[in-house]
Design a protein around this motif. Structure first.
Motif, PDB file in Angstrom:
ATOM      1  N   ILE A 187       0.848  -1.190   0.000  1.00  0.00           N
ATOM      2  CA  ILE A 187       0.000   0.000   0.000  1.00  0.00           C
ATOM      3  C   ILE A 187       0.885   1.241   0.000  1.00  0.00           C
ATOM      4  CG2 ILE A 187      -1.817   1.222   1.274  1.00  0.00           C
ATOM      5  CD1 ILE A 187      -2.251  -1.631   2.712  1.00  0.00           C
ATOM      6  N   GLU A 240       1.556   7.392  -0.594  1.00  0.00           N
ATOM      7  CA  GLU A 240       0.891   8.388  -1.431  1.00  0.00           C
ATOM      8  C   GLU A 240       0.197   7.655  -2.566  1.00  0.00           C
ATOM      9  OE1 GLU A 240       0.813  11.294  -0.196  1.00  0.00           O
ATOM     10  OE2 GLU A 240       2.342  10.806   1.316  1.00  0.00           O
ATOM     11  N   GLU A 241      -1.100   7.888  -2.735  1.00  0.00           N
ATOM     12  CA  GLU A 241      -1.863   7.145  -3.738  1.00  0.00           C
ATOM     13  C   GLU A 241      -1.324   7.354  -5.150  1.00  0.00           C
ATOM     14  OE1 GLU A 241      -6.106   7.590  -3.107  1.00  0.00           O
ATOM     15  OE2 GLU A 241      -5.970   6.188  -1.399  1.00  0.00           O
ATOM     16  N   GLU A 242      -0.666   8.499  -5.396  1.00  0.00           N
ATOM     17  CA  GLU A 242      -0.101   8.779  -6.722  1.00  0.00           C
ATOM     18  C   GLU A 242       0.987   7.767  -7.082  1.00  0.00           C
ATOM     19  OE1 GLU A 242       0.148  11.587  -4.236  1.00  0.00           O
ATOM     20  OE2 GLU A 242      -1.997  11.409  -4.683  1.00  0.00           O
ATOM     21  N   ARG A 286      -5.068   4.338   5.840  1.00  0.00           N
ATOM     22  CA  ARG A 286      -3.965   3.375   5.827  1.00  0.00           C
ATOM     23  C   ARG A 286      -4.278   2.145   6.683  1.00  0.00           C
ATOM     24  NH1 ARG A 286       0.934   7.826   6.392  1.00  0.00           N
ATOM     25  NH2 ARG A 286       0.752   8.605   4.253  1.00  0.00           N
ATOM     26  N   TYR A 308       0.817   4.612  -6.711  1.00  0.00           N
ATOM     27  CA  TYR A 308       0.235   3.300  -7.058  1.00  0.00           C
ATOM     28  C   TYR A 308       0.628   2.840  -8.459  1.00  0.00           C
ATOM     29  CZ  TYR A 308      -3.307  -0.164  -8.382  1.00  0.00           C
ATOM     30  OH  TYR A 308      -3.938  -1.291  -8.844  1.00  0.00           O
ATOM     31  N   LYS A 315      -7.029   0.098   4.899  1.00  0.00           N
ATOM     32  CA  LYS A 315      -6.552  -0.626   3.713  1.00  0.00           C
ATOM     33  C   LYS A 315      -5.791  -1.888   4.119  1.00  0.00           C
ATOM     34  CE  LYS A 315      -5.994   3.358   0.612  1.00  0.00           C
ATOM     35  NZ  LYS A 315      -4.977   4.171  -0.114  1.00  0.00           N
ATOM     36  N   ILE A 356      -8.556   1.144  -3.999  1.00  0.00           N
ATOM     37  CA  ILE A 356      -7.909   1.627  -2.774  1.00  0.00           C
ATOM     38  C   ILE A 356      -6.415   1.868  -3.022  1.00  0.00           C
ATOM     39  CG2 ILE A 356      -9.588   0.608  -1.160  1.00  0.00           C
ATOM     40  CD1 ILE A 356      -7.372  -1.599  -0.646  1.00  0.00           C
ATOM     41  N   SER A 357      -5.998   1.872  -4.287  1.00  0.00           N
ATOM     42  CA  SER A 357      -4.588   2.082  -4.654  1.00  0.00           C
ATOM     43  C   SER A 357      -3.666   1.133  -3.888  1.00  0.00           C
ATOM     44  CB  SER A 357      -4.151   3.530  -4.379  1.00  0.00           C
ATOM     45  OG  SER A 357      -4.969   4.402  -5.100  1.00  0.00           O
ATOM     46  N   ALA A 358      -3.895  -0.151  -4.057  1.00  0.00           N
ATOM     47  CA  ALA A 358      -3.081  -1.138  -3.349  1.00  0.00           C
ATOM     48  C   ALA A 358      -2.934  -2.393  -4.205  1.00  0.00           C
ATOM     49  CB  ALA A 358      -3.728  -1.489  -2.018  1.00  0.00           C
ATOM     50  N   SER A 412     -15.351   1.394  -1.713  1.00  0.00           N
ATOM     51  CA  SER A 412     -14.726   2.725  -1.647  1.00  0.00           C
ATOM     52  C   SER A 412     -14.549   3.162  -0.206  1.00  0.00           C
ATOM     53  CB  SER A 412     -15.595   3.768  -2.338  1.00  0.00           C
ATOM     54  OG  SER A 412     -15.748   3.446  -3.676  1.00  0.00           O
TER      55      SER A 412
END
Lengths: 103, 445
Positions: free
Chosen positions: A25, A28-30, B252, A32, B255, A64-66, B281
């Motif tokens: 994970i 920072e989602e960017e 975090r 991903y 997730k 969830i960007s993971a 989501s």
């Protein structure tokens, strides 16, 4: 520039029988998309070569960007009968985070 | 709206957070998930020794500390602390209530024990029947789901106690009962299952098993509070915790828990539904408040998973520490000596150097030169005295091994192996037993 996954992402390990699951994970989602490009199932399999005896399957979770890595044959025969110190493989999240990516 | 709290994530979990939830959580339901894969086989062994036992060993302690607050605040309890003996557990709860002068109604859910069926059909059910030539099957429990729990809620009981059920079902059942959801509405089943999956490990959602100093800091971990969900009738939920408790609830932490122990995030299989976690989501509302929406589901599986526990012999272990200059070298010499002396006598034998490379079976290029190392020797055998021999040999390193070894310890543990199989739903014969104690004394329906 080589960066350790530890700097970029966090992870939790789970187990079922002889199967190890590792999440990845990004903080920072960017990040991903970069991780999705570089941290492939093949690369994880070769990074954890001395631990994972079977296949590694990667699941993408853009919602969830993971990423989730499911590693077969990774727990010395299985949680319940393993002679290992860490029978569940709980510490192995940090083994994944030892991997380096090129940014 | 329905408020469900998670007061235990495993059989040995802390009790204080559950008390906080019962007292200050404004809950409708508190769930205590206390059953790991092996726990039920161990419980079966206790039941064999004493038919009154076989429920969770901490049941008495948990119920004694929680029951007054639960009854006072009108919070219903749902728990799998029945383990191998839900009726025995219910009787114990009645006994405690009687002693505390409390009026309580308890419903025990049985039917998960499918040991006779598995015995009769071992050849076709078990992937590796040869495993059982030297071993014996101790337990076989099917994972039941909401179909078996909801009827217990309908009795109006204050406490619902089960044996083996899927963990998320403990949370989904109250939602179905409260909102009147149809169990054929697979999207709602999936949404409720996601909520249950997130809550079932209690503190792992609120900052437990997350902290890494300076990288992922968690405040007040010593006073970690457990999570609760405010569930809406459409299956969306707000995840939060009791204000003032320690820990943290962020995107975090959520997730990490969403993916925890998930084999295929697009198909998370329970007895109730096949849930797709890729349709979920998450949104941060404000501090310690995460909004959960979405979640799709497909029809529940035709068969139920069964965990079979078997006697897998003994593991014997011995440990000893070496410290100072050349500690690793002395530990390696000690390990080699023990290996040469006894390893040939064991089915499996393992030498670990704790503090050096034991956890990750390697060091990923890190220089390993620890100031101190703890040697650990382990072996597996079906003979208890042989298992004991390992610790004795490690202890003997004091006068028969390298210099400066100290702190030798020895252990022998019984090993319970677990294998899984599937059975038709018709194999389980679910039943509910209701017991009450009140002003008029004990009575059973």
């Amino acid at each position: 520039m080589a960066r350790k996954l530890y700097e970029l992402a966090h992870s939790r390990a789970g187990d079922k029988g002889d199967v190890l699951m590792l999440s990845l994970i990004p903080y920072e989602e960017e990040m991903y998309e970069k991780l999705r490009e570089q941290v492939t199932a093949d690369r994880v399999k070769s990074h954890l070569n001395h631990i994972v005896k079977g296949d590694v399957i990667r699941y993408e979770m853009p919602n969830i960007s993971a990423l989730q890595f499911v590693c077969q044959g990774a727990l010395l025969g299985g949680v319940t009968t393993s002679l290992g110190m860490d029978t569940h493989g709980k510490t192995l999240s940090y083994a994944l985070l030892e991997m380096e990516v090129d940014l | 709206m329905l408020r469900i709290g998670s007061g235990a994530g495993f059989s040995g979990d802390r009790i204080e957070p559950a008390i906080e939830l019962a007292e200050k959580g404004k809950l409708d339901y508190l769930v205590l998930e206390c059953l790991a894969e092996r726990t039920i086989a161990l419980a079966q062994k206790r039941k064999k020794a004493d038919v009154m036992l076989g429920y969770d060993p901490l049941l008495e302690k948990r119920i004694r500390s929680l029951l007054p607050a639960l009854l006072k605040n009108n919070v219903r309890l749902v728990t799998n602390m029945g383990a191998a003996n839900p009726i025995g557990g219910a009787q114990k709860i009645i006994e405690i209530a009687e002693e505390l002068g409390l009026k309580v109604k308890v419903a025990a859910v049985t039917g998960d024990d499918v040991l006779p069926y598995v015995f009769e059909n071992a050849d076709s059910l078990l992937f590796n029947p040869e495993l059982f030539e030297t071993a014996s099957i101790l337990s076989a429990n099917a994972y039941m789901g909401v179909s078996e729990i909801v009827p217990a809620l309908e009795t109006g009981a204050d406490v619902i106690i089960t044996g083996r059920v899927a963990d998320p079902s403990l949370f989904l059942a109250p939602m179905i009962h409260h909102f009147g959801w149809s169990v054929d509405d697979y999207d709602l089943m999936a949404k409720g299952t996601v909520i249950g999956h997130l809550l079932e490990c209690a503190g792992q959602l609120t900052g437990g098993y997350f902290a890494d100093p300076k990288k992922k800091d968690v405040n007040g971990l010593a006073y970690l509070g457990f999570p609760l969900a405010e569930v809406q009738s459409d299956g969306s939920a707000l995840l939060t915790k009791v204000p003032g408790t320690g820990g943290t609830l962020t995107l975090r932490t959520v997730k990490e828990q969403l993916l925890y122990e998930v084999m295929d995030p697009s198909s998370y299989i329970t007895p109730d539904v096949v849930a797709d976690f890729t349709t979920v989501s998450l949104r941060e509302d404000r501090e310690d408040r995460i909004l959960l929406t979405g979640g799709r589901g497909k029809e529940r599986p035709a068969q139920l998973k069964v965990s079979v526990g078997y006697d897998a012999g003994f593991i014997g272990e011995g440990e000893i520490t070496y410290a100072g200059e050349n500690a690793y070298g002395r530990a390696e010499l000690a390990g080699a000596i023990v290996k040469e002396r006894i390893s040939r006598n064991y089915d499996e034998f393992k030498v670990d150097y704790i503090g050096a490379i034991s956890g990750h079976r390697g060091s990923f290029g890190h220089q390993v030169n620890p100031y101190e190392v703890r040697l650990r020797v382990a072996g597996k055998t079906f003979e208890e005295d042989k298992a004991q021999r390992i610790g004795e040999e490690v202890e003997a390193l004091y006068t028969n091994g390298p210099a400066g070894g100290g702190g030798a310890r020895k252990f022998v543990n019984e090993v319970i192996g677990i294998v899984s199989t599937m059975v038709p739903r018709t194999v389980i014969n679910a039943a509910i037993k209701v017991m009450e104690v009140g002003q008029n004394g004990k009575e059973t329906v």
